[in-house]
Design an enzyme around this catalytic site. Structure first.
Site: not given
Ligand code: F6P
Length: 514
Positions: A189, A195, A244-245, A330, A360, A484
């Site tokens: 987003k 990452e 995002g979620r 979140e 289990h 972060k």
């Molecule tokens: O660090 C949390 C977050 O901002 C989430 O809310 C989001 O879904 C995820 O990182 C990934 O963010 P993006 O889609 O901007 O890479």
């Protein structure tokens, strides 16, 4: 004392007067009628919650006093309910429900573009694999849904995911694939996530000469994707009013559309839309997400449970608890109200794994541990695996666990069953089960894309209702920022060898990396 706290106290009085769950079935002859709700392919049985009908009435009145209906109307109207980021929240518009005409047009156009692109990739046959690169909301939804679609749809292209900054993630995602026939989709987003950018760069290098043709992006930050090096005509947009979620329904689900086809994806959207209209139109007392949210409030704020277990007795949605961890924690893992005050107890820890595996492992704790946790059991009635005997056993286990949690086993029964033995007094208490442990059982008629959309939307709206009652903004996530920023500083210092200004423990850890 705040208004909300005094309400919780009133509710607590009701709790102390309430009897055991099993007894409620005797004193409330209409309990099943009131506590079981169905909408489309989804049936939710809340009757094994430790809530009397009186308490439910009090909870409904409380929800009304928190202006739930007004907030719900604002949400669907596209008002900026994400106040700290000054944004509307309209993931329902992605399913065709709510928002303005402009929102609906944007969605319609984008759905057409995505379907056309997906059909083209599927019919050309150039690509055999998709590597979906993204993390958090740009990963968990598509990953969950891909597994679930396997129950009823066929995957036409191999779909792999690279999310973590651990090199194993991108190595595993690309292992054995050929760059030539692999489509890489970078999904972010913000297009600022460490990452995703690192994995995007790694996959770009792996694609080599195919990078310019085989890499596309999905984002709400077109400029960021272009800076990254993706051509403008290879970028698919979504909007800041999609959290995002809550984004799997948008272009974030493009890899699903390509792998399973736009029709399958459309059915998924329709299932969610059906839950949207149910949530929007039904009165509070007949409203599934409201009921789910209120039972959660009762368990958290009145009974004091600290966690909520999610146990799908359906392997293909085993990642549901991981998905819900982000969706719920979140969204509602907040300690400050919209007005800047102490919010009190909010979102519990969400955790879980598939049944019967959990039986289990951690079910010992659920049955006899302290304090235990309310459970959402989720089962699918249709056997999608052509294994009827397995399926019957799976369902029997699911239904048995909720019964066992509720009924428990008193010590006198244990003693009756035990043969006379010298250590009876020590052993019998260990074999007793306290019971009266609450659970909800959700059954889906089948694990179709439609039913899956329905299920996910149910939880999305539950989160919204709880956010209203806890008076928190469910749609920001400031709590992820601090770590972060520090990670970026530490990475820079590890690269340059600078000592930086850290506590002794952190400095020593950094010293380990030479
Ligand atoms: O660090 C949390 C977050 O901002 C989430 O809310 C989001 O879904 C995820 O990182 C990934 O963010 P993006 O889609 O901007 O890479």
């Amino acid at each position: 004392m705040t208004d909300r706290a005094s309400h919780y106290l009133t509710l607590e009085n009701l709790a102390s007067k309430s009897v055991g769950i099993a007894d409620l079935f005797k004193t409330e002859p209409k309990r099943l009628e009131r506590f079981v709700m169905r909408e489309g392919p989804l049936r939710a049985d809340f009757s094994k919650q430790a809530i009397s009908e009186n308490a439910l009435d009090a909870l409904l009145a409380f929800a009304a006093r928190c202006d739930l209906e007004e907030w719900r109307a604002k949400l669907f109207a596209g008002e900026k309910v994400n106040t700290s980021e000054d944004r509307a929240v309209l993931h329902m518009a992605l399913r065709g429900v709510g928002g303005s005409k402009t929102h609906q047009k944007q969605v319609k156009d984008m759905r057409k573009t995505l379907a056309k692109f997906a059909d083209k990739i599927r019919s050309e046959g150039k690509f055999k694999n998709i590597v979906h690169i993204g993390i958090g909301g740009s990963d968990l939804g598509p990953r969950l849904v891909a597994d679930a679609f396997e129950a009823s749809a066929e995957q036409s292209l191999t779909l792999r995911f690279a999310e973590n900054v651990d090199g194993a993630s991108v190595n595993d995602a690309t292992a054995g694939l050929k760059p030539k026939d692999t489509l890489a989709i970078v999904v972010s987003k913000s297009f600022g996530t460490q990452e995703t950018k690192m994995n995007g760069e790694a996959v770009c290098a792996w694609l080599g000469k195919f990078a310019s043709t085989n890499m596309i992006a999905v984002t709400a930050n077109r400029a960021g994707a272009e800076d990254f090096g993706i051509a403008a005509d290879k970028i698919f947009d979504f909007w800041d009013w999609v959290g995002g979620r809550y984004s799997v329904w948008s272009a974030v689900g493009l890899s699903l559309q390509i792998a399973y086809g736009p029709k399958v994806f459309d059915a998924f959207l329709k299932g969610a839309a059906k839950m949207d209209t149910h949530f929007r139109d039904q009165p509070l007392q007949e409203n599934l997400p409201v009921m789910m949210a209120l039972t959660g409030i009762w368990n958290r704020n009145v009974l004091g449970f600290t966690s909520q277990a999610i146990i799908p007795y359906a392997r293909r949605i085993r990642k549901f608890s991981a998905f819900l961890q982000q969706l719920e924690m979140e969204s509602n893992g907040k300690r400050i109200t919209r007005g800047g005050k102490d919010a009190g107890l909010t979102c519990p820890i969400i955790w879980g794994d598939e049944g019967t595996n959990g039986q289990h492992a951690f079910f010992q704790w659920l049955h006899q541990g302290t304090p235990g946790a309310p459970v959402d059991f989720i089962a699918v009635l249709k056997d999608h695996e052509a294994r009827p005997t397995h399926h019957a056993a799976l369902l029997a286990n699911c239904f048995a666990q909720s019964e066992a949690l509720m009924l428990g086993k008193p010590e006198y029964k244990v003693r009756e069953e035990m043969e006379e033995r010298a250590d009876m007094d020590a052993i019998a208490p260990q074999k007793t089960f306290p019971g009266n442990r609450p659970s909800t059982t959700i059954t889906l008629d089948e694990l179709s894309p439609f039913a899956l959309g329905h299920l996910i939307a149910l939880y999305e709206h539950k989160v919204f209702v709880q956010g209203v009652i806890w008076d928190v903004n469910s749609f920001d996530q400031w709590g992820v920022q601090l770590g972060k920023v520090l990670a970026s500083t530490i990475l820079d210092e590890m690269e340059t060898g600078e000592a930086g200004d850290h506590d002794p423990s952190t400095s020593a850890l950094m010293g380990l990396v030479k």
